[in-house]
Design a protein around this motif. Structure first.
Motif, PDB file in Angstrom:
ATOM      1  N   CYS A 174    -106.427 -32.272 -58.741  1.00  0.00           N
ATOM      2  CA  CYS A 174    -106.141 -33.601 -59.266  1.00  0.00           C
ATOM      3  C   CYS A 174    -105.450 -33.421 -60.621  1.00  0.00           C
ATOM      4  CB  CYS A 174    -107.441 -34.375 -59.432  1.00  0.00           C
ATOM      5  SG  CYS A 174    -107.259 -35.953 -60.280  1.00  0.00           S
ATOM      6  N   TYR A 182    -104.637 -36.143 -62.569  1.00  0.00           N
ATOM      7  CA  TYR A 182    -104.823 -37.405 -63.291  1.00  0.00           C
ATOM      8  C   TYR A 182    -105.487 -37.139 -64.639  1.00  0.00           C
ATOM      9  CZ  TYR A 182    -105.903 -42.455 -63.494  1.00  0.00           C
ATOM     10  OH  TYR A 182    -105.974 -43.778 -63.827  1.00  0.00           O
ATOM     11  N   HIS A 210    -107.563 -30.224 -62.183  1.00  0.00           N
ATOM     12  CA  HIS A 210    -108.968 -29.964 -61.863  1.00  0.00           C
ATOM     13  C   HIS A 210    -109.187 -30.224 -60.390  1.00  0.00           C
ATOM     14  CE1 HIS A 210    -108.309 -34.066 -63.356  1.00  0.00           C
ATOM     15  NE2 HIS A 210    -109.154 -34.417 -62.417  1.00  0.00           N
ATOM     16  N   CYS A 270    -110.702 -37.258 -56.296  1.00  0.00           N
ATOM     17  CA  CYS A 270    -110.925 -36.384 -57.433  1.00  0.00           C
ATOM     18  C   CYS A 270    -112.393 -35.988 -57.439  1.00  0.00           C
ATOM     19  CB  CYS A 270    -110.571 -37.098 -58.740  1.00  0.00           C
ATOM     20  SG  CYS A 270    -111.017 -36.129 -60.187  1.00  0.00           S
ATOM     21  N   GLN A 312    -113.737 -34.291 -59.989  1.00  0.00           N
ATOM     22  CA  GLN A 312    -114.201 -34.132 -61.383  1.00  0.00           C
ATOM     23  C   GLN A 312    -113.658 -35.266 -62.240  1.00  0.00           C
ATOM     24  OE1 GLN A 312    -112.679 -29.935 -61.344  1.00  0.00           O
ATOM     25  NE2 GLN A 312    -114.449 -29.584 -62.654  1.00  0.00           N
ATOM     26  N   HIS A 322    -110.996 -37.325 -66.451  1.00  0.00           N
ATOM     27  CA  HIS A 322    -110.112 -38.460 -66.736  1.00  0.00           C
ATOM     28  C   HIS A 322    -110.519 -39.167 -68.032  1.00  0.00           C
ATOM     29  CE1 HIS A 322    -109.668 -38.792 -62.058  1.00  0.00           C
ATOM     30  NE2 HIS A 322    -109.290 -37.640 -62.533  1.00  0.00           N
TER      31      HIS A 322
HETATM   32 ZN   LIG Z   1    -109.203 -36.120 -61.350  1.00  0.00          ZN
END
Ligand SMILES: [Zn+2]
Length: 558
Positions: free
Chosen positions: A238, A240, A246, A262, A264, A268
């Motif tokens: 991910c 983001y 991650h 996601c 984790q 974010h």
């Molecule tokens: Zn993420």
């Protein structure tokens, strides 16, 4: 046949024996599973038949049946032949015989498949041994949380990796997610482009430029990436947030639909809490500061979008979208455009042609008119002649001309047996906001645009254009000449897509890359500018598939 012909040409002494009866896929599969002790000749023959495709055999001599054994060919020639086949055919070819299997271990075959099918030009070996490009690739993979002393361990193991791994475990495995997608994110939609980038598959979210600069290029940010960290194992990350890649997950739900997750989401979060997250988002998404936004209504809209979209935390479902098919007689090339939508900022609209009509479909949307709806519809049978000279600035005069055409359209629809679409042009709904898409009208025949374009060619290019007094525009920097205008309708609705109705307007064609729409009732003007980006894997397999896609994305938000 091509392969067979090539094989036959290898040596005059070798003929080519072809089976009269070809095996079906099931039989071939059965043969594939037979042990290797079977007569190899048989298998090779099957392989040759598979290679040469359907069709009768070719005879090299008049009397004796010609023979040709693939097995006798020099390995380098087999490598050349195999490398020219689609990668998807190679696994079954490997099961034909041990020799084939051995040859298919040649990595140049797979390298060529990676390049030709997916445009991968990176050189695995060079990545491992050379300087600059190597550093770049390493840099991409650095986990910021890991100290440099450990980072070697988390680098992809290119030394032991092969193109075959890249092809099978990355490119082929994730081939169904390449192309353009729209996230299911309430009314907002969006545009995701999944591409092969070097040895990565990356999902790029495309964002319009900052309001109201429609001519600026699109912006994009990565939402996820997939690559091989070790042989035969693809890693999804991910992207983001601001704390680096991650752990993430991609799931192909069904054909033309996939989802991301996601694992984790704490990555974010920002140390400054929601306040900092909002300010950062505001700066990136809108190019604004909190102090910048004076307009109260706009503040509400922006805050609402932040709260709504950030709750997803990059766990999204995507549906495939296609670019509109293009035909020679289209008014202009169809495609994606950035358009001004008042307080909602810039949105992405897809322009497509459907015989007598053109449609603008929202790829991104807002709480008034959600993504998937048809913001404008253009009636290519009804051109609008703008008032001359000073009258051009007179809104009432323009309004009179447009309403005349609307009446004419209404009468024609009655004669044709009723309107194709329900055009609720009458009632005002409470508290409406500028926002528009239009409805489809299936129209047979596709000569409308070309026929309409003829008078233009005769009258020469360009006529003066200026917005009537009282019509507001986010962007005053609109073109001052236009090619031609058509009658059209634009969709407006209350918050939450309540009481949607199609209202009359003027479609203004400026040039190949820009058009505008005057919303008569709203007294406002939208300016659209083409998205200048090349998209791969985004063409519709057929015009029907494209129509189907449009219908689907519209029904999701109706
Ligand atoms: Zn993420």
């Amino acid at each position: 046949m091509a392969v067979c012909a090539r094989l036959c040409g290898v040596g005059p002494s070798r003929g080519c024996r072809r089976r009269q009866q070809r095996r079906g896929p099931a039989e071939t599969a059965a043969a594939d599973s037979e042990p290797d002790t079977d007569p190899e000749e048989e298998r090779i023959e099957a392989g040759a038949a598979a290679l040469s495709g359907a069709g009768g055999g070719r005879s090299a001599g008049p009397s004796s049946p010609p023979r040709c054994s693939l097995l006798e060919l020099p390995p380098e020639l087999l490598v050349e032949i195999f490398a020219s086949l689609p990668g998807t055919d190679l696994p079954s070819l490997a099961q034909v015989c041990t020799k084939f299997r051995r040859i298919l271990h040649t990595d140049t075959i797979w390298r060529r498949r990676c390049r030709e099918e997916y445009g991968v030009c990176e050189n695995l070996r060079k990545l491992e041994i050379t300087g600059v490009s190597c550093r770049d690739v390493y840099a991409k993979r650095i986990n910021p949380r890991v100290k440099s002393g450990r980072f070697m361990r988390i680098l992809p193991d290119y030394e032991h990796m092969e193109y075959r791994d890249v092809y099978t475990c990355l490119l082929h495995r994730y081939r169904h997610i390449l192309g353009l997608w729209q996230p299911d994110i309430g009314p907002y939609g969006g545009l995701l482009n999944v591409v092969v980038d070097g040895l990565f598959i990356i999902g790029w979210m495309y964002l319009p430029p900052h309001d109201p600069h429609v001519d600026d290029p699109m912006r994009f940010k990565p939402l996820f990436r997939i690559h091989l960290m070790e042989r035969k194992s693809a890693t999804v990350e991910c992207m983001y947030g601001h704390r680096g890649p991650h752990n993430g997950h991609v799931q192909i739900v069904k054909k033309d639909e996939f989802s991301t997750k996601c694992n984790q989401t704490d990555h974010h979060r920002m140390s400054g809490g929601r306040q900092e997250e909002f300010r950062t988002w505001l700066r990136e998404e809108w190019g604004r500061t909190l102090e910048d936004i004076f307009h109260e209504h706009m503040q509400e809209l922006i805050l609402m979008k932040f709260i709504y979209t950030s709750q997803y935390d990059n766990c999204l479902t995507y549906r495939r979208i296609y670019l509109p098919p293009s035909r020679p007689d289209d008014l202009i090339r169809p495609g994606l455009f950035k358009g001004t939508y008042g307080s909602h900022g810039l949105e992405i609209v897809m322009l497509s042609f459907h015989g007598k009509h053109a449609r603008g479909t929202k790829i991104t949307g807002d709480p008034n008119i959600p993504a998937g709806q048809q913001t404008v519809e253009i009636d290519l049978r009804h051109r609008i002649q703008l008032p001359d000279g000073e009258s051009l600035r007179d809104f009432n005069e323009l309004s009179r001309v447009v309403l005349e055409v609307r009446e004419q359209v209404r009468q024609e629809q009655e004669q044709e047996g009723g309107p194709e679409d329900v055009e609720g042009l009458g009632q005002q709904s409470p508290q409406r906001c500028e926002e528009p898409p239009a409805e489809p009208a299936q129209a047979p025949g596709d000569r409308g645009a070309a026929a309409a374009a003829e008078p233009l060619a005769q009258s020469g290019q360009g006529q003066p254009f200026v917005l009537p007094v009282g019509v507001s525009s986010r962007n005053e920097d609109y073109p001052r000449t236009c090619r031609m205008c058509f009658y059209g309708t634009g969709l407006i609705a209350g918050h939450g897509f309540t009481s949607p109705e199609r209202t009359p307007g003027v479609f203004v064609l400026f040039d190949e890359d820009r058009f505008g729409f005057i919303w008569l009732e709203l007294k406002s003007f939208s300016l659209y500018s083409r998205v200048q980006a090349a998209f791969r894997n985004a063409d519709a397999p057929s015009p029907q598939a494209f129509e189907e896609m449009l219908k689907n994305i519209q029904s999701l938000t109706s």
